[in-house]
Design an enzyme around this catalytic site. Structure first.
Site, PDB file in Angstrom:
ATOM      1  N   GLY A  81      33.201  60.302 -12.232  1.00 55.86           N
ATOM      2  CA  GLY A  81      33.700  60.496 -10.876  1.00 55.86           C
ATOM      3  C   GLY A  81      32.970  61.561 -10.082  1.00 55.86           C
ATOM      4  N   CYS A 122      44.780  30.182  -2.774  1.00 55.59           N
ATOM      5  CA  CYS A 122      43.474  29.765  -2.277  1.00 55.59           C
ATOM      6  C   CYS A 122      43.542  28.297  -1.848  1.00 55.59           C
ATOM      7  CB  CYS A 122      42.418  29.946  -3.355  1.00 55.59           C
ATOM      8  SG  CYS A 122      40.824  29.204  -2.935  1.00 55.59           S
ATOM      9  N   CYS A 157      41.105  26.246  -4.436  1.00 55.11           N
ATOM     10  CA  CYS A 157      41.321  26.179  -5.889  1.00 55.11           C
ATOM     11  C   CYS A 157      42.743  26.554  -6.288  1.00 55.11           C
ATOM     12  CB  CYS A 157      40.312  27.058  -6.623  1.00 55.11           C
ATOM     13  SG  CYS A 157      40.723  28.804  -6.575  1.00 55.11           S
ATOM     14  N   CYS A 198      39.267  32.001  -1.888  1.00 51.55           N
ATOM     15  CA  CYS A 198      38.847  33.074  -2.792  1.00 51.55           C
ATOM     16  C   CYS A 198      37.625  33.775  -2.219  1.00 51.55           C
ATOM     17  CB  CYS A 198      38.438  32.503  -4.153  1.00 51.55           C
ATOM     18  SG  CYS A 198      39.792  31.948  -5.157  1.00 51.55           S
ATOM     19  N   CYS A 227      36.205  30.841  -7.816  1.00 55.89           N
ATOM     20  CA  CYS A 227      36.725  29.657  -7.146  1.00 55.89           C
ATOM     21  C   CYS A 227      36.047  28.405  -7.714  1.00 55.89           C
ATOM     22  CB  CYS A 227      36.466  29.766  -5.644  1.00 55.89           C
ATOM     23  SG  CYS A 227      37.506  28.708  -4.644  1.00 55.89           S
TER      24      CYS A 227
END
Lengths: 290, 189
Positions: free
Chosen positions: A30, A238, A241, A263, A269
């Site tokens: 980080g 979606c 899909c 998606c 997808c």
């Protein structure tokens, strides 16, 4: 492969400098390690940081995937993929599970990543405190002293103004209980995925910073007890899909305002459509191709 | 006769160092995991793994401190020819330090970074006779549950981890094997 380029474009001394920064980044999760970012044959803002990190990491037998907002077929993704095909002669793929190195702009793939993969993020502004405190000398001191009160004030002001934490992307996280980090402008929907098996590397070219999150590292999205972090996401499925668990893009279909949700992760997808899932506005994959 | 210091480098610097770096990165990202690195053929007593790490990471910008038997003329000449790194005798100036644990100990003179720049700390390459995934229990970033590694000490590494975010980072090398211990790893015997 063109023989005019050194492997993966960058010269060896530059790669060593980036590699040393990457190792320190991994050792201090980080924390933003300064590095001497080079001019790349693409403009700042097009992923020069991610490209330099990828160049320093690639080895000849890697399979590289590049996504831009989840999609493999957008200009930025296509040109970066071509760049490494030309300069490093590595294999490329659009399939998440086939790839060993994935460079991404603003998304984490929907599929879980494995220990054998590296996720490289393109980062525009690496300093999460930058819009609260413009001076680098000050933000550096704030990180050194673990003085992150200002960030909580920002989130609190969100609540005061909107009744909830309205930050929806680049949502700040605390890594391993120490450094507050900008996860790059990924949707906050992706934040919980950051505790993953793969190594995550972040490169900010213009701002000359590299940072990292090792596998299985604690990544906590900042929040309040009475306003806990929520990853959000669209209530729809979606349209192509029928995925209910994916991050969706809203697409305007016509002048009458008809819209469809699809998606953002194009590979996910495709995989679902190949497996026979059909959304409300979708057709079987074979028909679509014809 | 060919000068031995000019041989034993990478045959293909770009690709050999890329492969070696990924092993080093993997080791640092997964403390305790033992990887193989090769490519360098360094003069004795340097191991293949230690020599390969030096070629991969060192250059004129990285002062190197060599301990004990490693500070011999052959090693110094080889390191200078292949990397251009300067060899320093003052521990406080080192970015990399190499030796056995006995050579390197006590480690508190090596730079541990500053609160603003904890990355400005030394990386120690510790040469070991053997390296096994057994012994001291490791937990922390990069480790799913626990890992184990045969380490030469425990207290020194615990003290180092207590300095976080400052501190030293370690590679352990034996033959062509390498493992790593960043400052974030917690240790239990």
């Amino acid at each position: 492969m063109s023989t005019e380029y050194n492997f993966a474009y960058l010269d060896e001394q530059t790669k060593r400098m980036i590699r040393r920064a990457l190792l320190k980044g991994v050792a201090i999760p980080g924390y933003q390690v300064p590095f001497a970012s080079r001019e790349m044959p693409m403009p700042y803002g097009w992923g020069t940081g991610g490209v330099q990190v990828t160049a320093a990491c690639l080895k000849p037998d890697d399979t590289l995937k590049v996504i831009d907002q989840g999609a493999d077929d957008t200009t930025n993704a296509v040109s970066i993929r071509k760049f490494f095909e030309k300069t490093a002669a590595v294999a490329v793929s659009e399939k998440t599970e086939e790839s060993t190195v994935i460079q991404t702009r603003h998304r984490i793939p929907e599929q879980d990543l494995t220990e054998d993969q590296i996720l490289v993020y393109q980062v525009p502004i690496p300093e999460p405190l930058r819009f609260l405190e413009p001076r680098e000398t000050e933000t550096r001191k704030m990180h050194a002293l673990e003085e992150y009160g200002l960030m909580h004030v920002k989130l609190y002001e969100d609540i005061a103004r909107h009744g909830r934490i309205a930050t929806s992307y680049a949502y700040p996280v605390k890594v391993e209980g120490r450094y507050v980090m900008d996860p790059s402008p990924i949707p906050k929907f992706d934040n919980p995925k950051m505790e993953m098996a793969a190594l995550q590397l972040f490169g900010a070219g213009r701002e000359q910073r590299i940072y990292a999150v090792p596998p299985y590292t604690k990544v906590v999205s900042l929040d309040f007890e009475d306003h806990p972090f929520e990853k959000g996401g669209a209530p729809q499925a979606c349209g192509l899909c029928d995925a209910h668990d994916a991050y969706l893009d809203e697409v305007i279909m016509d002048d009458a305002g008809t819209r469809m949700f699809v998606c953002s992760d194009t590979d996910y997808c495709r995989m679902r459509r190949e497996a026979g899932h059909i959304g409300e506005m979708g057709v079987p994959l074979a028909e679509d191709a014809a | 006769m060919q000068n031995p210091s000019v041989t034993g480098g990478f045959l293909d610097a770009a690709r050999d160092s890329a492969i070696a770096f990924r092993a080093a990165l993997d080791a640092m990202a997964r403390p305790g995991k033992i990887s193989e690195v090769s490519g360098a053929v360094p003069p004795a007593p340097l191991s293949v793994a230690a020599g390969t790490l030096l070629l991969t990471l060192c250059d004129p910008e990285t002062p190197v401190w060599l301990g004990g038997a490693f500070a011999n003329d052959a090693v110094v000449a080889w390191l200078r020819f292949h990397t251009g790194a300067s060899v320093v005798s003052n521990r406080k100036e080192a970015m990399f330090a190499l030796g056995t644990w006995v050579d390197l100990f006590p480690i508190h003179d090596f730079p541990i970074g500053t609160p603003e720049y904890p990355d400005r700390s030394a990386t120690l390459i510790v040469e070991r006779k053997t390296l096994d995934a057994a012994g001291i229990t490791l937990t922390g970033p990069g480790i799913k549950t626990t890992a184990a590694l045969s380490l030469p000490d425990i207290e020194a590494f615990q003290n180092n981890a207590g300095l976080f975010p400052l501190g030293l980072d370690f590679f352990f090398t034996s033959g062509s094997r390498v493992a790593a211990l960043p400052r974030t790893t917690k240790l239990e015997s």
